[in-house]
Design a protein around this motif. Structure first.
Motif, PDB file in Angstrom:
ATOM      1  N   ASP A 269      71.318  86.601   9.991  1.00 22.98           N
ATOM      2  CA  ASP A 269      70.022  85.992   9.710  1.00 22.98           C
ATOM      3  C   ASP A 269      70.046  85.218   8.392  1.00 22.98           C
ATOM      4  O   ASP A 269      69.424  84.152   8.281  1.00 22.98           O
ATOM      5  N   ASP A 270      70.744  85.747   7.385  1.00 26.50           N
ATOM      6  CA  ASP A 270      70.881  85.023   6.117  1.00 26.50           C
ATOM      7  C   ASP A 270      71.545  83.669   6.346  1.00 26.50           C
ATOM      8  O   ASP A 270      71.115  82.640   5.802  1.00 26.50           O
ATOM      9  N   TYR A 271      72.625  83.699   7.129  1.00 21.29           N
ATOM     10  CA  TYR A 271      73.326  82.442   7.419  1.00 21.29           C
ATOM     11  C   TYR A 271      72.401  81.445   8.108  1.00 21.29           C
ATOM     12  O   TYR A 271      72.372  80.254   7.756  1.00 21.29           O
ATOM     13  N   LEU A 272      71.656  81.904   9.088  1.00 23.83           N
ATOM     14  CA  LEU A 272      70.790  81.000   9.852  1.00 23.83           C
ATOM     15  C   LEU A 272      69.711  80.386   8.969  1.00 23.83           C
ATOM     16  O   LEU A 272      69.365  79.210   9.131  1.00 23.83           O
ATOM     17  N   VAL A 273      69.201  81.166   8.029  1.00 23.33           N
ATOM     18  CA  VAL A 273      68.227  80.619   7.067  1.00 23.33           C
ATOM     19  C   VAL A 273      68.898  79.534   6.224  1.00 23.33           C
ATOM     20  O   VAL A 273      68.355  78.437   6.042  1.00 23.33           O
ATOM     21  N   MET A 274      70.072  79.835   5.685  1.00 22.69           N
ATOM     22  CA  MET A 274      70.781  78.869   4.842  1.00 22.69           C
ATOM     23  C   MET A 274      71.084  77.585   5.587  1.00 22.69           C
ATOM     24  O   MET A 274      70.823  76.481   5.103  1.00 22.69           O
ATOM     25  N   ALA A 275      71.650  77.701   6.785  1.00 20.79           N
ATOM     26  CA  ALA A 275      72.057  76.518   7.542  1.00 20.79           C
ATOM     27  C   ALA A 275      70.850  75.711   8.007  1.00 20.79           C
ATOM     28  O   ALA A 275      70.909  74.480   8.082  1.00 20.79           O
ATOM     29  N   THR A 276      69.756  76.380   8.320  1.00 20.41           N
ATOM     30  CA  THR A 276      68.539  75.657   8.686  1.00 20.41           C
ATOM     31  C   THR A 276      68.043  74.839   7.504  1.00 20.41           C
ATOM     32  O   THR A 276      67.695  73.664   7.638  1.00 20.41           O
ATOM     33  N   LEU A 277      68.026  75.447   6.321  1.00 18.05           N
ATOM     34  CA  LEU A 277      67.600  74.722   5.125  1.00 18.05           C
ATOM     35  C   LEU A 277      68.563  73.582   4.800  1.00 18.05           C
ATOM     36  O   LEU A 277      68.146  72.440   4.579  1.00 18.05           O
ATOM     37  N   LYS A 278      69.842  73.895   4.768  1.00 19.96           N
ATOM     38  CA  LYS A 278      70.833  72.931   4.290  1.00 19.96           C
ATOM     39  C   LYS A 278      71.070  71.774   5.246  1.00 19.96           C
ATOM     40  O   LYS A 278      71.297  70.637   4.818  1.00 19.96           O
ATOM     41  N   THR A 279      71.020  72.050   6.535  1.00 19.13           N
ATOM     42  CA  THR A 279      71.447  71.039   7.512  1.00 19.13           C
ATOM     43  C   THR A 279      70.384  70.652   8.521  1.00 19.13           C
ATOM     44  O   THR A 279      70.181  69.467   8.790  1.00 19.13           O
ATOM     45  N   ALA A 280      69.705  71.627   9.113  1.00 18.48           N
ATOM     46  CA  ALA A 280      68.876  71.344  10.282  1.00 18.48           C
ATOM     47  C   ALA A 280      67.697  70.434   9.976  1.00 18.48           C
ATOM     48  O   ALA A 280      67.319  69.593  10.801  1.00 18.48           O
ATOM     49  N   HIS A 281      67.110  70.573   8.792  1.00 12.47           N
ATOM     50  CA  HIS A 281      65.952  69.732   8.468  1.00 12.47           C
ATOM     51  C   HIS A 281      66.357  68.260   8.348  1.00 12.47           C
ATOM     52  O   HIS A 281      65.702  67.387   8.930  1.00 12.47           O
ATOM     53  N   TYR A 282      67.423  67.974   7.603  1.00 15.29           N
ATOM     54  CA  TYR A 282      67.743  66.558   7.398  1.00 15.29           C
ATOM     55  C   TYR A 282      68.650  65.975   8.484  1.00 15.29           C
ATOM     56  O   TYR A 282      68.741  64.763   8.629  1.00 15.29           O
ATOM     57  N   SER A 283      69.282  66.830   9.266  1.00 14.96           N
ATOM     58  CA  SER A 283      70.140  66.316  10.335  1.00 14.96           C
ATOM     59  C   SER A 283      69.418  66.152  11.666  1.00 14.96           C
ATOM     60  O   SER A 283      69.943  65.510  12.573  1.00 14.96           O
ATOM     61  N   GLY A 284      68.233  66.738  11.794  1.00 16.14           N
ATOM     62  CA  GLY A 284      67.522  66.648  13.064  1.00 16.14           C
ATOM     63  C   GLY A 284      66.015  66.625  12.933  1.00 16.14           C
ATOM     64  O   GLY A 284      65.355  65.687  13.349  1.00 16.14           O
ATOM     65  N   ALA A 285      65.452  67.672  12.321  1.00 17.32           N
ATOM     66  CA  ALA A 285      64.003  67.861  12.356  1.00 17.32           C
ATOM     67  C   ALA A 285      63.235  66.730  11.697  1.00 17.32           C
ATOM     68  O   ALA A 285      62.302  66.164  12.291  1.00 17.32           O
ATOM     69  N   VAL A 286      63.576  66.391  10.469  1.00 17.43           N
ATOM     70  CA  VAL A 286      62.793  65.393   9.735  1.00 17.43           C
ATOM     71  C   VAL A 286      63.039  63.970  10.247  1.00 17.43           C
ATOM     72  O   VAL A 286      62.065  63.206  10.400  1.00 17.43           O
TER      73      VAL A 286
ATOM     74  N   GLY B  25      55.986  56.033  14.806  1.00 21.12           N
ATOM     75  CA  GLY B  25      55.780  55.503  16.148  1.00 21.12           C
ATOM     76  C   GLY B  25      54.374  55.730  16.686  1.00 21.12           C
ATOM     77  O   GLY B  25      54.052  55.264  17.779  1.00 21.12           O
ATOM     78  N   GLY B  26      53.541  56.440  15.918  1.00 23.42           N
ATOM     79  CA  GLY B  26      52.173  56.705  16.366  1.00 23.42           C
ATOM     80  C   GLY B  26      52.066  57.869  17.325  1.00 23.42           C
ATOM     81  O   GLY B  26      51.103  57.955  18.106  1.00 23.42           O
ATOM     82  N   GLY B  27      53.031  58.791  17.263  1.00 21.49           N
ATOM     83  CA  GLY B  27      53.010  59.935  18.170  1.00 21.49           C
ATOM     84  C   GLY B  27      51.888  60.903  17.873  1.00 21.49           C
ATOM     85  O   GLY B  27      51.338  60.933  16.765  1.00 21.49           O
ATOM     86  N   THR B  28      51.517  61.688  18.866  1.00 19.82           N
ATOM     87  CA  THR B  28      50.511  62.725  18.686  1.00 19.82           C
ATOM     88  C   THR B  28      51.106  63.859  17.854  1.00 19.82           C
ATOM     89  O   THR B  28      52.337  63.967  17.700  1.00 19.82           O
ATOM     90  N   GLU B  29      50.239  64.735  17.334  1.00 19.70           N
ATOM     91  CA  GLU B  29      50.740  65.877  16.581  1.00 19.70           C
ATOM     92  C   GLU B  29      51.626  66.761  17.458  1.00 19.70           C
ATOM     93  O   GLU B  29      52.607  67.340  16.982  1.00 19.70           O
ATOM     94  N   GLU B  30      51.276  66.866  18.728  1.00 22.25           N
ATOM     95  CA  GLU B  30      52.100  67.650  19.646  1.00 22.25           C
ATOM     96  C   GLU B  30      53.503  67.055  19.751  1.00 22.25           C
ATOM     97  O   GLU B  30      54.513  67.775  19.731  1.00 22.25           O
ATOM     98  N   GLN B  31      53.581  65.730  19.865  1.00 21.10           N
ATOM     99  CA  GLN B  31      54.880  65.074  19.951  1.00 21.10           C
ATOM    100  C   GLN B  31      55.669  65.236  18.656  1.00 21.10           C
ATOM    101  O   GLN B  31      56.873  65.525  18.677  1.00 21.10           O
ATOM    102  N   VAL B  32      55.001  65.037  17.527  1.00 23.22           N
ATOM    103  CA  VAL B  32      55.671  65.165  16.230  1.00 23.22           C
ATOM    104  C   VAL B  32      56.269  66.560  16.066  1.00 23.22           C
ATOM    105  O   VAL B  32      57.443  66.717  15.705  1.00 23.22           O
ATOM    106  N   GLU B  33      55.479  67.594  16.343  1.00 22.77           N
ATOM    107  CA  GLU B  33      55.943  68.956  16.111  1.00 22.77           C
ATOM    108  C   GLU B  33      56.975  69.399  17.146  1.00 22.77           C
ATOM    109  O   GLU B  33      57.882  70.174  16.831  1.00 22.77           O
ATOM    110  N   ALA B  34      56.842  68.908  18.364  1.00 22.04           N
ATOM    111  CA  ALA B  34      57.853  69.236  19.373  1.00 22.04           C
ATOM    112  C   ALA B  34      59.195  68.595  19.021  1.00 22.04           C
ATOM    113  O   ALA B  34      60.254  69.237  19.144  1.00 22.04           O
ATOM    114  N   LEU B  35      59.152  67.356  18.561  1.00 24.31           N
ATOM    115  CA  LEU B  35      60.393  66.701  18.165  1.00 24.31           C
ATOM    116  C   LEU B  35      60.981  67.359  16.913  1.00 24.31           C
ATOM    117  O   LEU B  35      62.202  67.457  16.775  1.00 24.31           O
ATOM    118  N   ARG B  36      60.124  67.824  16.013  1.00 26.83           N
ATOM    119  CA  ARG B  36      60.621  68.548  14.848  1.00 26.83           C
ATOM    120  C   ARG B  36      61.344  69.828  15.294  1.00 26.83           C
ATOM    121  O   ARG B  36      62.432  70.136  14.817  1.00 26.83           O
TER     122      ARG B  36
END
Length: 335
Positions: free
Chosen positions: A174-191, A200-211
């Motif tokens: 779980d520690d690893y998953l927290v670290m890797a989510t912070l270090k990589t997942a946000h800037y490599s995919g979510a954001v 693009g004018g997406g709805t909040e549902e679209q924005v959060e689902a894509l995040r």
């Protein structure tokens, strides 16, 4: 389907490269300033990778019904942050090569390399601020997303570096998953995906689902990198360097949970060894403990969940296909 995303990257790579390189061209009439700052950054930019982060930002804008060109400045901002992070990471990790060329700190010196990385960081907000095609409200929201992304990435890097520096081997999965989510997942995919959807004018549902889709695929992307370092191309310059550097990867953390192999594995991870026999033995332990299979299964499970998330929202059909292809592309060598 994964090849469709690779084709998408290849098709749009060149135009984006020209746009990114322009940030460092004709910036000054001072020859020294160009030599000490803009020229090294221009060379680093010209030696870019696959550019998947900025390109998926533009893809998300199109997927939500917008013009992908409107997301280009935000896409550039994300790529500039990536460049800054890599320049600084190479110093922290004492790297030798970056994309086949000597690391910037080796060619320009540590001080100038840090300064170049710092300049790239300023562009992560400046590129968006100067975009006349975005209204002020959108700019503020995008910059908020970008600054949060940068903070999370730095937090993840702090954990990754700190665990090694302090000789920590009490790290959990779980520690690893927290670290890797912070270090990589946000800037490599979510954001990148969330920002593209916002522009693009997406709805909040679209924005959060894509995040959410981006968080899962971004984390799978990091796990794939961990695995390929161990069982990928033996000719890669960084092959099995994670063992040499004692990285707390998901594979290593899982294997350390085996009491029968823990002492031997700690010895290997703290030795700094580059001996092929030692590296083979470490990988042997990872296989014996089922840790390689564990990490592969976790990455594939993340991709499966990401696909389910994407199936639950309305998106442009062709763009949705490419995003699904992206998910497969991230783990295609793990199957």
């Amino acid at each position: 389907m994964a090849n469709a995303f690779a084709a998408y990257l290849a098709e749009h790579h060149r135009d984006l490269d020209a746009y990114l390189d322009a940030f460092f061209v004709d910036r000054t009439d001072d020859a020294d300033l160009d030599a000490y700052l803009y020229a090294p950054l221009r060379e680093f930019s010209e030696n870019g990778g696959k550019r998947h982060r900025p390109l998926i930002c533009m893809l998300a804008a199109q997927a939500t019904g917008g013009d992908p060109a409107r997301a280009r400045s935000a896409a550039a901002a994300i790529e500039h942050f990536q460049s800054a992070a890599l320049i600084h990471d190479d110093i922290a990790d004492k790297g030798r090569l970056r994309r086949g060329k000597p690391c910037m700190y080796l060619t320009e010196g540590v001080g100038r390399a840090i300064n170049c990385g710092d300049y790239d960081l300023t562009l992560a907000c400046d590129a968006v601020l100067r975009d006349r095609g975005l209204d002020d409200a959108t700019k503020l929201r995008v910059i908020g997303e970008l600054t949060a992304m940068m903070q999370r990435t730095v937090e993840g890097q702090a954990l990754d570096l700190g665990w090694v520096q302090d000789g920590r081997f009490d790290i959990t999965v779980d520690d690893y998953l927290v670290m890797a989510t912070l270090k990589t997942a946000h800037y490599s995919g979510a954001v990148p995906l969330a920002v593209g959807a916002i522009i693009g004018g997406g709805t909040e549902e679209q924005v959060e689902a894509l995040r959410s889709f981006g968080l899962d695929t971004g984390l799978a992307f990091q796990i794939q990198d961990d695995l390929l370092n161990l069982i990928g191309d033996a000719g890669d310059k960084d092959f099995r360097s994670d063992i040499t550097e004692g990285k707390r990867t998901l594979v290593a953390v899982h294997a350390l949970g085996c009491e029968e192999r823990r002492e031997e594995l700690v010895g290997l991870l703290t030795s700094g060894t580059t001996d092929p026999a030692d590296l083979d033995r470490a990988v042997g332990i990872f296989e014996e403990t089922g840790s390689i299979a564990f990490a592969r299964d976790r990455a594939l499970a993340l991709i499966a969940r990401a696909k389910r998330t994407l199936a639950g929202i309305a998106l442009d059909a062709r763009c949705a296909e490419l995003l699904l292809a992206m998910a497969d592309f991230f783990v295609e060598r793990l199957r």
